[in-house]
Scaffold this motif. Sequence first.
Motif, PDB file in Angstrom:
ATOM      1  N   ALA A   8       0.831  -1.212   0.000  1.00  0.00           N
ATOM      2  CA  ALA A   8       0.000   0.000   0.000  1.00  0.00           C
ATOM      3  C   ALA A   8       0.862   1.258   0.000  1.00  0.00           C
ATOM      4  CB  ALA A   8      -0.920  -0.004   1.221  1.00  0.00           C
ATOM      5  N   SER A   9       1.965   1.219   0.758  1.00  0.00           N
ATOM      6  CA  SER A   9       2.863   2.365   0.776  1.00  0.00           C
ATOM      7  C   SER A   9       3.535   2.571  -0.578  1.00  0.00           C
ATOM      8  CB  SER A   9       3.918   2.179   1.867  1.00  0.00           C
ATOM      9  OG  SER A   9       4.825   3.249   1.884  1.00  0.00           O
ATOM     10  N   ASP A  10       3.944   1.473  -1.220  1.00  0.00           N
ATOM     11  CA  ASP A  10       4.577   1.593  -2.538  1.00  0.00           C
ATOM     12  C   ASP A  10       3.599   2.131  -3.578  1.00  0.00           C
ATOM     13  OD1 ASP A  10       6.854   0.616  -1.377  1.00  0.00           O
ATOM     14  OD2 ASP A  10       6.564  -1.442  -2.076  1.00  0.00           O
ATOM     15  N   ALA A  11       2.328   1.645  -3.512  1.00  0.00           N
ATOM     16  CA  ALA A  11       1.336   2.115  -4.476  1.00  0.00           C
ATOM     17  C   ALA A  11       0.997   3.583  -4.269  1.00  0.00           C
ATOM     18  CB  ALA A  11       0.070   1.269  -4.380  1.00  0.00           C
ATOM     19  N   ARG A  12       1.016   3.998  -3.003  1.00  0.00           N
ATOM     20  CA  ARG A  12       0.657   5.385  -2.717  1.00  0.00           C
ATOM     21  C   ARG A  12       1.746   6.356  -3.169  1.00  0.00           C
ATOM     22  NH1 ARG A  12      -0.376   5.825   3.269  1.00  0.00           N
ATOM     23  NH2 ARG A  12      -2.047   4.382   2.694  1.00  0.00           N
TER      24      ARG A  12
END
Length: 296
Positions: free
Chosen positions: A173-177
């Motif tokens: 989720a952090s990478d996608a954000r």
Amino acid sequence: MSSLAAARADNFYYPPEWDPSQGGLNKFHGQHALRERARKIDQGILVIRFEMPFNIWCEGCESMIAKGVRFNAEKKQVGNYYSTKIWNFTMKSACCRHEIVIQTDPKNCEYVIIKGARRKVEEYDAVDAEILELPTDEERGKLVDPFYRLEHQEEDIKKKNEAEPVLVRLQRASDARHSDDYAINKALRARLRSQKKRVAEEEHASRKRGLGIRLLPGSAEDAAAASRVKFSSKFEENRKLKRALISTSSIFSVPSGSSSNVDKRLDLEAKRRKIKAARVSNLLAGGFKPSGWNRA
């Protein structure tokens, strides 16, 4: 002149009476390189800036001295732990000038209070603080046992397997954000522009209503609260009655001395007031509002 002052400030100025055989400038001037900090260097004491390693209570005035507060402390060597020196720091408390002595403990990698203060005991739950709890001395001693170490490793592996899916999901989720910085910046700037536009519209609407503050948009709770407010109807009735009395009252003052002409004039005025009052009462009963009624 400025270059001479700069040379003196940097201690690079050599006076004409100096000779290389006399040694360095500090020896020539009869002073130590550390100046005032080394005033007790003959006793093995050096003045340094000491930073409090933990929270303490001053025994002189019972006030707390927080971690990180700095003092001018006298540093001297008081012993050795194998090849590591043990240092002693003596300082004065800023609140009451009480003497505090703290010493290093190389064996436990810690500081020890010798006198003048006591350490503030702070207990907390590692789970509530969301931090990792370090193993105690007893647990570290048990790790020498191979069977205990194997059980400990099995518990760590079990905790890792339980937490790994959550950590992987959070990482994804952090990478996608944060994968596209340009898109994130564009979205934030668009949101900021819309917010500024909405605030400007609300301020303009408030100014049109004659208000000096910005009104927030209405909500369902505000409408429900406003619907529950009821104003008294007696106010309108009293206002109408006062207006009618003002319209029917005489504009002439009564003189102190009375005569026949004055009496006749007063009688005529009284009759006119009665007629006018009757007309006003008929109009009020019929629901008619004369011009200027709302300006009362």
